[in-house]
Design a protein around this motif. Sequence first.
Motif: not given
Lengths: 460, 173
Positions: A48-72
């Motif tokens: 069992m995995i507990l997470t405080g977050e609301n997303y099933l899965n995402y890559s933390k180092p990619m959040i800036t790539y999301f900001l720049s629009g490289t990934v959605n």
Amino acid sequence: MKSKNDNRKNNKMFKDNETIDYLIIGNSAAGLAAAESIRELDKSGEIMILTGENYLNYSKPMITYFLSGTVNLDMIHFKDDKFYKDNRLDVRLNTRVKSIDTDKMFLITDDGNRYEFRKLLIASGGRPIVPKIKAIGTKSSGFIDGTNYDKTEGIFTLTNLEDAVRVKNYIEKNGIKNISILGGGLIGLKAAEAFLEKGIDVNIIELADRILAATFDREASGIIEKKLKSTGSNIYMNNTIEEIHIGSGKITGYKLKDGEKMECRLLVIAVGVNPDTGFISSGSLDMARGIIVDDHMRTSAKNIYAAGDVVEGPDMISGGKRNIAIWPLAVRQGTAAGLNMAGGNKKYGGGFFMNSVELLGIPSISMGITNVAEEKEGFEVLKYLNTNQDMYRKVIIKNNRIIGVILVNNIERAGIYSGLIRNEIDISSVKENISREDFGIIHLPADYKKHLVVGEGIEV
Amino acid sequence: MRERHGDCKMKKIYIQEEYCIGCRLCEIYCQVKHSKSKKIIKAFKEEMIDILPRVLVEEIGYNSFAIQCRHCSDAPCVEACISGAMQKNKNTGVVTCDEDKCVGCWSCIMVCPYGVIRRNLSGKKIASKCDLCIDEEIPVCVQNCPNEALKFMDKDAKEKNPVGTKTGRKNEK
């Protein structure tokens, strides 16, 4: 442990709860590497995995790539739904851990639930540091800090996807064309990279006398600073924000330590990250900045392991323990932890710091110890600098072993250096080649070269 | 299409550096294989600048060898990949980079001890590496090596026929 009341209440509420075989706090690099490794050895145990977050899965180092629009948002995951299904992982989102009873082996979550475990992995990652800053125009305290910064519109930290989504929406909604970033370290500059790609100007405020002070040396910082300035960005060195100005609940500007007043509608606080250990009561686990683990990722408590950005684990270069919060080591630690939790015997083997960042088209990689006073302590430094092309290569050697590297612009084959560091190869016979621009396997010491070229594949 | 097999029986490319004459035909055929046209003249005339060879010849004087991804069992590039693009296929053992997922963060380049992953900047930034020509019986670099400096075989075959000898005699050390 904290509350006997809570326990009783929850005991009653969750009487039927079975003990979970493998409970994992954290749903990112370390936690999932562990889950996958556990499943390799134990096909039937409950994970069992507990997470405080609301997303099933995402890559933390990619959040800036999301900001720049490289990934959605559809592409930001690093593990897909099938991964969770194939490994039969029971993930509980929005479930933050409140406290752990390390003796009786259960934990309590914010929503009051109680989870008993046979084996626990703490892979809770990091939390952003928000320094206390004087605030003018707030209704309440007169200060901005970690507890209240998000009450002021336009002030953000940037360490998880929710932050990134909020920043992105805020930029779009308010037509932001200029962003201030407090902190010229890795998080600050990854954010800067994303904003600049979107055509947004940045002001970077850095306490040290140069950016990336922890991972670069003066020459490397200088190359990036020069490039940043050439794009119209400003860097305020030896500086910090002394007071934040707020009007109608929004940030309107700030005053720097040197007295200069700045207008600002969006401020990103990126001064650093601390291990997320708030739910661990003092004395229950050996801790320094993070949770101290041995080479099998065991904490000081029986059946409790830790991995990733939350730990202080073996550091190959210093020989001591250190918090090295980087993705590759989180995965490696998680893998070792998972195998050991499931009855295996896997050594982590230690790690060292490394980072890859590309700013304004200049790629750079740094690893190990990058900034040393050469004369002291027997360090030897080999450098290659081509100022016209902003090309820089520096190798730091101690006792004939490489302990640090900086590469700016030409990062090709950087991993050969990490192999040399990891395998502690004596490079005294090939020293004259080590900082060459075209450095390759062919320049390596004969034995190691043979090992790489003729071997089956090296132990990594 | 090659047989699917686990890592232990996985066929890999072995390097016989003593036999490499530095002709770089492996690089050329790799580029052609990964071109759009798959035709050598057309590829070189029109696509060359956009195609990186995924095998790399290193050379100093008469000493040379060709090296490409070793498809490591504990691949550090897979471990370091932040996007999930770099994957080791559990059935074939082949390590490949999903170019749609890759964001060009160069973490793989940072950790590959062989230095055989390169930056492909021809379109969207992506990592470029050997895919072991999974749709070919034998990878094209091996097929087109004129001097058997590259060999494609599984571990058992390698042990029976040690790399570095043409006849199969034990390599003197």
